[in-house]
Design a protein around this motif. Structure first.
Motif, PDB file in Angstrom:
ATOM      1  N   TYR A   1       0.857  -1.192   0.000  1.00 25.74           N
ATOM      2  CA  TYR A   1       0.000   0.000   0.000  1.00 25.74           C
ATOM      3  C   TYR A   1       0.889   1.236   0.000  1.00 25.74           C
ATOM      4  CZ  TYR A   1      -3.849   3.145   0.937  1.00 25.74           C
ATOM      5  OH  TYR A   1      -4.784   4.153   0.831  1.00 25.74           O
ATOM      6  N   LEU A   2       0.689   2.074  -1.007  1.00 21.23           N
ATOM      7  CA  LEU A   2       1.418   3.332  -1.111  1.00 21.23           C
ATOM      8  C   LEU A   2       0.409   4.481  -1.157  1.00 21.23           C
ATOM      9  CD1 LEU A   2       4.101   2.377  -3.806  1.00 21.23           C
ATOM     10  CD2 LEU A   2       4.401   2.463  -1.332  1.00 21.23           C
ATOM     11  N   PHE A   3       0.761   5.577  -0.504  1.00 18.60           N
ATOM     12  CA  PHE A   3      -0.103   6.750  -0.495  1.00 18.60           C
ATOM     13  C   PHE A   3       0.100   7.569  -1.773  1.00 18.60           C
ATOM     14  CE2 PHE A   3       0.683   5.810   3.991  1.00 18.60           C
ATOM     15  CZ  PHE A   3      -0.618   5.749   4.471  1.00 18.60           C
ATOM     16  N   HIS A   4      -0.907   8.371  -2.092  1.00 19.74           N
ATOM     17  CA  HIS A   4      -0.786   9.283  -3.233  1.00 19.74           C
ATOM     18  C   HIS A   4       0.061  10.477  -2.787  1.00 19.74           C
ATOM     19  CE1 HIS A   4      -1.641  11.298  -6.942  1.00 19.74           C
ATOM     20  NE2 HIS A   4      -2.260  12.302  -6.346  1.00 19.74           N
ATOM     21  N   ALA A   5       1.350  10.240  -2.717  1.00 26.64           N
ATOM     22  CA  ALA A   5       2.303  11.254  -2.261  1.00 26.64           C
ATOM     23  C   ALA A   5       3.637  10.961  -2.946  1.00 26.64           C
ATOM     24  CB  ALA A   5       2.441  11.224  -0.746  1.00 26.64           C
ATOM     25  N   SER A   6       4.646  11.727  -2.615  1.00 24.32           N
ATOM     26  CA  SER A   6       5.950  11.521  -3.232  1.00 24.32           C
ATOM     27  C   SER A   6       6.590  10.244  -2.703  1.00 24.32           C
ATOM     28  CB  SER A   6       6.857  12.712  -2.952  1.00 24.32           C
ATOM     29  OG  SER A   6       7.177  12.777  -1.571  1.00 24.32           O
TER      30      SER A   6
ATOM     31  N   SER B   1      16.547   7.670 -11.529  1.00 23.48           N
ATOM     32  CA  SER B   1      16.355   7.847 -12.975  1.00 23.48           C
ATOM     33  C   SER B   1      15.051   8.574 -13.306  1.00 23.48           C
ATOM     34  CB  SER B   1      16.360   6.486 -13.677  1.00 23.48           C
ATOM     35  OG  SER B   1      15.219   5.713 -13.294  1.00 23.48           O
ATOM     36  N   LEU B   2      14.165   8.729 -12.339  1.00 18.35           N
ATOM     37  CA  LEU B   2      12.898   9.421 -12.577  1.00 18.35           C
ATOM     38  C   LEU B   2      13.138  10.928 -12.690  1.00 18.35           C
ATOM     39  CD1 LEU B   2      10.682   7.514  -9.975  1.00 18.35           C
ATOM     40  CD2 LEU B   2      10.748   7.161 -12.450  1.00 18.35           C
ATOM     41  N   PRO B   3      12.321  11.641 -13.461  1.00 15.86           N
ATOM     42  CA  PRO B   3      12.546  13.090 -13.650  1.00 15.86           C
ATOM     43  C   PRO B   3      12.590  13.872 -12.342  1.00 15.86           C
ATOM     44  CG  PRO B   3      10.924  12.266 -15.222  1.00 15.86           C
ATOM     45  CD  PRO B   3      11.205  11.144 -14.283  1.00 15.86           C
ATOM     46  N   ASP B   4      11.719  13.523 -11.393  1.00 13.54           N
ATOM     47  CA  ASP B   4      11.673  14.253 -10.123  1.00 13.54           C
ATOM     48  C   ASP B   4      12.325  13.496  -8.976  1.00 13.54           C
ATOM     49  OD1 ASP B   4      10.265  16.374 -11.285  1.00 13.54           O
ATOM     50  OD2 ASP B   4       8.352  15.330 -11.025  1.00 13.54           O
ATOM     51  N   GLY B   5      12.957  12.365  -9.281  1.00 13.23           N
ATOM     52  CA  GLY B   5      13.662  11.624  -8.247  1.00 13.23           C
ATOM     53  C   GLY B   5      12.753  11.223  -7.101  1.00 13.23           C
ATOM     54  N   TYR B   6      13.208  11.511  -5.887  1.00 10.59           N
ATOM     55  CA  TYR B   6      12.444  11.134  -4.700  1.00 10.59           C
ATOM     56  C   TYR B   6      11.200  12.010  -4.498  1.00 10.59           C
ATOM     57  CZ  TYR B   6      16.008   7.847  -3.136  1.00 10.59           C
ATOM     58  OH  TYR B   6      16.860   6.766  -3.041  1.00 10.59           O
ATOM     59  N   ASP B   7      11.053  13.068  -5.288  1.00 12.87           N
ATOM     60  CA  ASP B   7       9.859  13.910  -5.217  1.00 12.87           C
ATOM     61  C   ASP B   7       8.777  13.459  -6.188  1.00 12.87           C
ATOM     62  OD1 ASP B   7      10.922  15.585  -3.251  1.00 12.87           O
ATOM     63  OD2 ASP B   7      11.958  16.814  -4.744  1.00 12.87           O
ATOM     64  N   THR B   8       8.997  12.335  -6.869  1.00 11.28           N
ATOM     65  CA  THR B   8       8.027  11.824  -7.828  1.00 11.28           C
ATOM     66  C   THR B   8       6.782  11.319  -7.110  1.00 11.28           C
ATOM     67  OG1 THR B   8       9.807  11.119  -9.317  1.00 11.28           O
ATOM     68  CG2 THR B   8       7.639  10.120  -9.650  1.00 11.28           C
TER      69      THR B   8
ATOM     70  N   ARG C   1      -2.360   4.427  -4.997  1.00 15.15           N
ATOM     71  CA  ARG C   1      -1.934   3.065  -4.681  1.00 15.15           C
ATOM     72  C   ARG C   1      -0.676   2.672  -5.447  1.00 15.15           C
ATOM     73  NH1 ARG C   1      -5.690   0.263  -1.769  1.00 15.15           N
ATOM     74  NH2 ARG C   1      -4.703  -1.700  -2.334  1.00 15.15           N
ATOM     75  N   GLY C   2       0.112   3.692  -5.858  1.00 14.54           N
ATOM     76  CA  GLY C   2       1.392   3.421  -6.497  1.00 14.54           C
ATOM     77  C   GLY C   2       1.291   2.883  -7.906  1.00 14.54           C
ATOM     78  N   TYR C   3       0.239   3.299  -8.661  1.00 15.81           N
ATOM     79  CA  TYR C   3       0.025   2.703  -9.983  1.00 15.81           C
ATOM     80  C   TYR C   3       1.131   3.048 -10.983  1.00 15.81           C
ATOM     81  CZ  TYR C   3      -1.488   7.139 -12.091  1.00 15.81           C
ATOM     82  OH  TYR C   3      -1.523   8.421 -12.583  1.00 15.81           O
ATOM     83  N   ARG C   4       1.944   4.067 -10.683  1.00 18.92           N
ATOM     84  CA  ARG C   4       3.018   4.427 -11.612  1.00 18.92           C
ATOM     85  C   ARG C   4       4.223   3.496 -11.507  1.00 18.92           C
ATOM     86  NH1 ARG C   4       3.094  11.084 -11.141  1.00 18.92           N
ATOM     87  NH2 ARG C   4       1.006  11.415 -11.994  1.00 18.92           N
TER      88      ARG C   4
END
Length: 412
Positions: free
Chosen positions: A253-258, A290-297, A302-305
């Protein structure tokens, strides 16, 4: 009249609240990422839209009925109150014409003014009574939750452990969800020394996950006891249990946050360096970097990305950041493909180092190195020993290994 209006509005408001709950459930299920994907792939998008429209129409109807309920009755009261001065003046005029007792104009005006001064707050009081009865319907649903019994409670004088070694013992443990369903676990007796590892295997429905949930006290045993460093977990305070036991389940379970906020949920005061170190240990840092926003992505709902393996490694990184001495792995790799499972298993190995580990697994390849393996069957311990010892016994565990061996080439 106001009591009748209040009762009528209360009934309608109760139905409206239930309809609003149904609407919220529909929105959560149908308009979530998973719901939209399911609707599109099953060709049911139009059906979901139609269902939402129907639920909306029901709610609109109840809203209108709630607003209009008793309006004509309350309006009748208002009309009567407004007509009273004219009636009083008319009655006084009739009394004078018929030769009755004379009433001075001043007395008549004073009486009407007094009547108007009393009627206005009286009408307001009636409206307030109606609103109070309507509000009771809103609070009723809240009270239903507040009145529920709490199953898991902290003891009056809880034990707090400052230093936790991590020894776990199941002492003649019995558990059942209710009396009708019968025992889910029966007579479980096993010890996991501090820093040791236990693997629990068995067929579906044998009670593996239930056994693991007894350690962090998500359930309470119905017989026997589960101890942490010799103390019954039911006697520990919740903070000690939260610090002591970390759980990595199959469903992450992941929150809709960075990404950083999701990891920092385990340790709010964690520094960026600590978060990065946990991500490296979980084999997920390179992907995040490697993500454009790094840890701020933003991870999305629910972590669908993120893929299943990436979400699982994020969950492992979150647990590493918390650094619990006892680790419960509930089929953490069962839903992953072989390649992803290997990467996640490396992260799990890093997480398990130096910790008391209880692993629940269907894939026996993940538990071969466990110091102790128990096989559950029907909620009871059918076999116990190391991987080699159980293979030598040629019992249930050996049969499960042969099954996995036969399925592996087919999956490949």
């Amino acid at each position: 009249i106001s009591r009748r209006v209040g009762r009528e509005r209360k009934k309608i408001t109760t139905r409206r609240q239930k309809q609003m709950a149904a609407m919220a459930a529909t929105v959560t299920e149908s308009l979530s990422v998973s719901g939209i994907l399911l609707g599109r792939t099953m060709g049911r998008a139009d059906s979901l839209t139609k269902g939402f429209a129907e639920e909306s129409e029901k709610l609109v109807d109840l809203e209108v009925r709630s607003s209009m309920a008793g309006r004509w009755r309350m309006s009748t009261i208002g009309i009567v109150m407004a007509a009273m001065p004219a009636v009083i003046y008319w009655a006084a005029g009739l009394a004078l014409q018929s030769g009755g007792p004379a009433v001075s104009i001043g007395t008549l005006v004073a009486f009407v003014s007094l009547q108007q001064g009393l009627f206005r707050p009286a009408v307001s009081l009636l409206s307030t009574g109606v609103e109070m009865q309507t509000s009771l319907a809103l609070f009723q649903r809240i009270f239903e939750y507040l009145d529920l019994d709490v199953d898991i409670t902290e003891p009056e004088n809880p034990v707090r452990l400052e230093e936790i070694r991590g020894e776990i013992r199941f002492e003649d443990v019995d558990f059942s969800y209710d009396e009708k369903s019968g025992p889910t676990l029966s007579g479980i007796d096993v010890t996991v020394p501090a820093g040791g590892s236990l693997a629990v295997v068995g067929p579906t429905g044998s009670g593996k996950s239930t056994l693991s949930y007894l350690v962090p006290r998500l359930y309470d045993v119905t017989g026997g006891r589960v101890t942490l460093d010799g103390v019954d977990v039911r006697d520990l305070d919740f903070d000690t249990l939260a610090r002591a036991v970390g759980v990595v389940s199959q469903e992450t379970y992941l929150f809709h946050a960075s990404v950083a906020d999701n990891l920092r949920f385990a340790k709010p005061d964690a520094t960026d360096a600590e978060i990065e170190a946990a991500a490296r240990a979980a084999q997920i840092h390179d992907h995040i970097a490697s993500l454009p926003d790094g840890y701020d992505t933003l991870v999305g709902e629910r972590g669908y990305r993120f893929s299943g393996g990436e979400k699982q490694r994020l969950a492992i990184a979150r647990t590493i950041l918390r650094d619990p001495p006892v680790l419960v792995l509930d089929e953490a790799t069962s839903a992953l493909d072989t390649r992803t499972e290997f990467a996640v298993q490396e992260a799990i190995d890093a997480l398990s180092a130096g910790r008391t580990t209880i692993t629940i697994a269907h894939r026996l390849s993940t538990v071969r190195d466990a110091e102790q393996i128990i096989v559950l069957d029907g909620g009871r311990t059918a076999e116990r020993g190391s991987h080699d010892e159980l293979l030598h016994q040629d019992g249930r565990y050996a049969a499960l290994v042969r099954r996995d061996t036969q399925l592996a080439p087919a999956a490949s």
